[in-house]
Design a protein around this motif. Structure first.
Motif, PDB file in Angstrom:
ATOM      1  N   PHE A 111     -34.141 -73.385   4.587  1.00 54.27           N
ATOM      2  CA  PHE A 111     -35.354 -72.456   4.455  1.00 54.27           C
ATOM      3  C   PHE A 111     -34.989 -71.033   5.104  1.00 54.27           C
ATOM      4  N   ARG A 112     -36.001 -70.086   4.838  1.00 53.80           N
ATOM      5  CA  ARG A 112     -35.832 -68.888   5.111  1.00 53.80           C
ATOM      6  C   ARG A 112     -37.018 -68.441   5.687  1.00 53.80           C
ATOM      7  N   ASP A 113     -36.821 -67.810   6.802  1.00 51.94           N
ATOM      8  CA  ASP A 113     -38.215 -67.371   7.539  1.00 51.94           C
ATOM      9  C   ASP A 113     -38.074 -65.980   8.066  1.00 51.94           C
ATOM     10  N   TRP A 114     -38.785 -65.037   7.303  1.00 50.01           N
ATOM     11  CA  TRP A 114     -38.913 -63.627   7.608  1.00 50.01           C
ATOM     12  C   TRP A 114     -40.065 -63.124   8.341  1.00 50.01           C
ATOM     13  N   GLN A 115     -39.713 -62.450   9.612  1.00 51.47           N
ATOM     14  CA  GLN A 115     -40.948 -62.109  10.322  1.00 51.47           C
ATOM     15  C   GLN A 115     -40.762 -60.710  10.694  1.00 51.47           C
ATOM     16  N   GLU A 116     -42.210 -59.819  10.729  1.00 49.87           N
ATOM     17  CA  GLU A 116     -42.054 -58.545  11.351  1.00 49.87           C
ATOM     18  C   GLU A 116     -43.378 -58.777  12.190  1.00 49.87           C
ATOM     19  N   VAL A 117     -43.029 -58.248  13.471  1.00 47.51           N
ATOM     20  CA  VAL A 117     -43.785 -58.296  14.634  1.00 47.51           C
ATOM     21  C   VAL A 117     -43.964 -56.871  15.414  1.00 47.51           C
ATOM     22  N   LEU A 118     -45.138 -56.635  16.087  1.00 44.53           N
ATOM     23  CA  LEU A 118     -45.370 -55.449  16.739  1.00 44.53           C
ATOM     24  C   LEU A 118     -46.016 -55.932  17.831  1.00 44.53           C
ATOM     25  N   VAL A 119     -45.606 -55.366  19.011  1.00 46.00           N
ATOM     26  CA  VAL A 119     -46.199 -55.709  20.442  1.00 46.00           C
ATOM     27  C   VAL A 119     -46.699 -54.314  21.077  1.00 46.00           C
ATOM     28  N   ALA A 120     -47.877 -54.435  21.496  1.00 45.02           N
ATOM     29  CA  ALA A 120     -48.412 -53.065  22.177  1.00 45.02           C
ATOM     30  C   ALA A 120     -49.432 -53.594  23.363  1.00 45.02           C
ATOM     31  N   SER A 121     -49.036 -53.046  24.442  1.00 48.33           N
ATOM     32  CA  SER A 121     -49.529 -53.730  25.782  1.00 48.33           C
ATOM     33  C   SER A 121     -50.020 -52.329  26.713  1.00 48.33           C
ATOM     34  N   SER A 122     -51.121 -52.856  27.431  1.00 46.63           N
ATOM     35  CA  SER A 122     -51.535 -51.874  28.134  1.00 46.63           C
ATOM     36  C   SER A 122     -50.565 -51.364  29.442  1.00 46.63           C
ATOM     37  N   ASP A 123     -49.340 -51.823  29.601  1.00 48.62           N
ATOM     38  CA  ASP A 123     -48.550 -51.338  30.517  1.00 48.62           C
ATOM     39  C   ASP A 123     -47.614 -50.138  29.786  1.00 48.62           C
ATOM     40  N   GLY A 124     -47.806 -49.983  28.454  1.00 54.57           N
ATOM     41  CA  GLY A 124     -47.378 -49.020  27.606  1.00 54.57           C
ATOM     42  C   GLY A 124     -46.385 -49.488  26.497  1.00 54.57           C
ATOM     43  N   THR A 125     -46.054 -50.551  26.672  1.00 51.92           N
ATOM     44  CA  THR A 125     -45.124 -51.495  25.663  1.00 51.92           C
ATOM     45  C   THR A 125     -45.424 -51.172  24.194  1.00 51.92           C
ATOM     46  N   PHE A 126     -44.748 -50.583  23.515  1.00 46.01           N
ATOM     47  CA  PHE A 126     -45.125 -50.450  21.933  1.00 46.01           C
ATOM     48  C   PHE A 126     -43.701 -50.568  21.261  1.00 46.01           C
ATOM     49  N   ALA A 127     -43.600 -51.921  20.601  1.00 47.94           N
ATOM     50  CA  ALA A 127     -42.369 -52.172  19.942  1.00 47.94           C
ATOM     51  C   ALA A 127     -42.329 -52.862  18.902  1.00 47.94           C
ATOM     52  N   ARG A 128     -41.487 -52.828  17.918  1.00 45.72           N
ATOM     53  CA  ARG A 128     -41.489 -53.532  16.451  1.00 45.72           C
ATOM     54  C   ARG A 128     -40.172 -53.963  16.210  1.00 45.72           C
ATOM     55  N   ASP A 129     -40.234 -55.374  15.577  1.00 46.97           N
ATOM     56  CA  ASP A 129     -38.720 -56.144  15.203  1.00 46.97           C
ATOM     57  C   ASP A 129     -39.307 -56.777  13.866  1.00 46.97           C
ATOM     58  N   ILE A 130     -37.960 -57.036  13.149  1.00 46.58           N
ATOM     59  CA  ILE A 130     -38.062 -57.550  12.032  1.00 46.58           C
ATOM     60  C   ILE A 130     -36.729 -58.854  12.276  1.00 46.58           C
ATOM     61  N   ARG A 131     -37.341 -60.020  12.007  1.00 45.88           N
ATOM     62  CA  ARG A 131     -36.310 -61.251  12.206  1.00 45.88           C
ATOM     63  C   ARG A 131     -36.277 -61.950  10.962  1.00 45.88           C
ATOM     64  N   LEU A 132     -34.898 -62.367  10.894  1.00 43.39           N
ATOM     65  CA  LEU A 132     -34.719 -63.352   9.435  1.00 43.39           C
ATOM     66  C   LEU A 132     -33.776 -64.292  10.015  1.00 43.39           C
ATOM     67  N   THR A 133     -34.498 -65.535   9.892  1.00 41.69           N
ATOM     68  CA  THR A 133     -33.793 -66.785  10.443  1.00 41.69           C
ATOM     69  C   THR A 133     -33.863 -67.532   9.221  1.00 41.69           C
ATOM     70  N   GLN A 134     -32.458 -68.395   9.045  1.00 41.76           N
ATOM     71  CA  GLN A 134     -32.076 -69.304   7.788  1.00 41.76           C
ATOM     72  C   GLN A 134     -31.456 -70.094   8.392  1.00 41.76           C
ATOM     73  N   SER A 135     -31.570 -71.502   7.717  1.00 38.93           N
ATOM     74  CA  SER A 135     -30.986 -72.844   8.202  1.00 38.93           C
ATOM     75  C   SER A 135     -30.909 -73.614   6.680  1.00 38.93           C
ATOM     76  N   VAL A 136     -29.511 -74.285   6.716  1.00 38.71           N
ATOM     77  CA  VAL A 136     -29.231 -75.251   5.707  1.00 38.71           C
ATOM     78  C   VAL A 136     -28.984 -76.372   6.580  1.00 38.71           C
ATOM     79  N   ALA A 137     -29.228 -77.631   5.869  1.00 37.29           N
ATOM     80  CA  ALA A 137     -29.057 -78.838   6.404  1.00 37.29           C
ATOM     81  C   ALA A 137     -28.585 -79.820   5.229  1.00 37.29           C
ATOM     82  N   ALA A 138     -27.747 -80.914   5.543  1.00 35.29           N
ATOM     83  CA  ALA A 138     -27.415 -81.970   4.481  1.00 35.29           C
ATOM     84  C   ALA A 138     -27.367 -83.205   5.317  1.00 35.29           C
ATOM     85  N   ASN A 139     -27.668 -84.146   4.649  1.00 36.68           N
ATOM     86  CA  ASN A 139     -27.768 -85.748   5.129  1.00 36.68           C
ATOM     87  C   ASN A 139     -27.268 -86.346   4.102  1.00 36.68           C
TER      88      ASN A 139
END
Length: 492
Positions: free
Chosen positions: A180-208
């Protein structure tokens, strides 16, 4: 990259419904400052102590190969947001898939009403909240998604892995690989002034693999995981994975069943760390303190483990499964010392946990997606390397069990656990002698932690999935080889 936030304005409440904004629709950037700062100001004007917006875009795909066929390809796209409203120590969370200004405003108003808060009169002025300079952790990651593996290549790699398993495994009944491949873009804004963005890419392969010969059965699996490398799947050495699986399944196929009893045990590194994660790590999250379900609630600064044990939780290890540049509350990743030489040093805390327990935030506020509010969660959690060699560990045992590969298990609310061992061996006079199957490790965290008397130097990490109050998140477990002086082993 850091960008300036536009100057603040102050509007009458009656003017807000008519506002329009030109925020980017295909990404989260500094253009979102204007609508979010206004909405945060609106929430504060209603009397909320704290408001947080979490925006998310997600692009997910998984692929499954069984034997010689691709049997499933599952894509998923989503966009949404959540707003959390605090008043005192109480809070509520509302999510929506409408990220327009009006959609976010409706979610905010719903949250305010749940908390019993009312908007001021329509003639009242609503000042915007001052946001920090835009922290953009995603600016260097813009091309990750475009550079990821295509569906055609996904299928080719997984089928190639299955073919490789067929060549080396004996008495093979079934083989399966998944990715699986999971791509995520997030933005956080808070009343304490926080204002930040990130991009994440998580991947995994499994064999059984499943092997069978008459009445004899064995199955084994292996999972690899990665963050931040779009070429992860194509770089996978599935030939080595196939050989390791074939060797493990072959040894376990004709293994004797373990005899129940109490033994000294050597637990392997890598995924062996799952027991510490499940049986102890969760007990160090502030969510457990809030519930009153951790025996370590009032033990900070006290000895809770053998002096040989030091443990960490952090979000910085290069490309590890639980690595994040910032948590889902916008706090930068950090290293958190949990236990040092047996002494409890810190708990893992998100914002709500900090408000309710007094423990400082640790960059551990995590959630599965925008439909969950953040909670204190582990990232890369591991017992640190010690000073002993493997020869020291094995040489200290006259008769015991080597647990080379852990399987699944269950954990009680206060740390009682039982975990299956997928691959085990008898240890006699300091030497590994014969394979064993059917072993289950049974114990309690408060007891076992005191019995981890030796840690080797070969720390290794492994990917995993962790489910809790804020959904399922990607984590790393890990440890060096370690010795448990005595533990109950279930068997026949």
């Amino acid at each position: 990259m850091t960008l300036a936030v536009p100057p603040l304005t102050s509007l009458r409440l009656q003017e807000i419904p008519n506002l329009t904004y030109q925020s980017a629709t295909d990404r989260f950037d500094a253009s979102w400052a204007a609508p979010l700062s206004m909405l945060l100001g609106l929430g504060r004007s209603a009397g909320a102590d704290f408001i947080e917006f979490f925006l998310e875009r997600r692009n997910y795909i998984s692929c499954l190969a069984e034997d010689d066929a691709i049997t499933s390809i599952s894509p998923s796209l989503s966009t949404g947001a959540g707003v959390r409203v605090f008043k005192g120590k109480a809070d509520c969370y509302v999510s929506t898939n409408d990220v327009s200004f009006q959609g976010l405003k409706a979610a905010l108003e719903k949250g305010l009403s749940i908390m019993g808060l009312l908007l001021p009169a329509t003639s009242a002025y609503v000042p915007e909240v001052t946001l920090e300079m835009f922290r953009d952790y995603g600016s260097s990651k813009e091309n990750w998604l475009a550079n990821c593996t295509t569906m055609q290549v996904m299928g080719d790699v997984l089928l190639g892995a299955n073919a490789s398993v067929e060549k080396v495994a004996k008495h093979l009944q079934a083989r399966q690989t998944s990715y699986f491949r999971d791509w995520q873009e997030v933005l956080v804004a808070s009343s304490d002034g926080t204002f930040a963005r990130d991009i994440r890419l998580t991947q995994s392969v499994a064999a059984n693999v499943l092997c069978a010969d008459g009445e004899h059965r064995s199955s084994t699996s292996q999972r690899l995981g990665n963050t931040s490398d779009p070429s992860f799947l194509t770089a996978w050495d599935y030939g080595t994975t196939a050989e390791e699986l074939a060797e493990s399944a072959g040894k376990m196929l004709y293994a004797d069943y373990v005899e129940s009893g109490t033994y000294p045990v050597i637990m392997a590194n890598h995924f062996g760390g799952v027991i510490f994660h499940e049986a102890c790590g969760h007990l160090l999250e502030t969510t457990q303190i809030e519930r009153g379900t951790t025996p370590f609630k009032d033990k900070k600064g006290e000895k809770i483990a053998h002096e040989s044990l030091t443990a960490w939780d952090e979000g910085r290890s290069n490309e590890s499964f639980g690595t994040i540049d910032m948590d889902d509350e916008g706090m930068p990743a950090q290293r958190t010392l949990l236990i040092e030489n047996g002494v409890l040093k810190n708990f893992l805390s998100d914002r709500a946990g900090s408000v309710r327990t007094g423990h400082p935030r640790t960059g551990s506020g995590r959630r599965q997606n925008y439909t969950f509010s953040a909670a204190s969660r582990m990232r890369n959690t591991f017992i640190d390397a010690g000073d002993h060699s493997l020869e020291d560990l094995f040489g200290s045992i006259d008769r015991g069990i080597y647990c080379k590969k852990m399987g699944g298990g269950s954990v009680g609310a206060t740390g009682q656990f039982n975990f299956a061992v997928d691959e085990a061996y008898l240890v006699e006079n300091g030497k590994i002698t014969r394979p064993l199957k059917g072993a289950t490790l049974i114990g309690e965290a408060v007891d076992i932690m005191q019995k981890i008397s030796m840690c080797s130097q070969d720390l290794s990490l492994a990917p995993g999935f962790c489910g809790s109050v804020s959904g399922s998140v990607y984590v790393t477990v890990g440890q060096p080889h370690l010795k448990v002086d005595s533990i109950t082993v279930g068997g026949r």
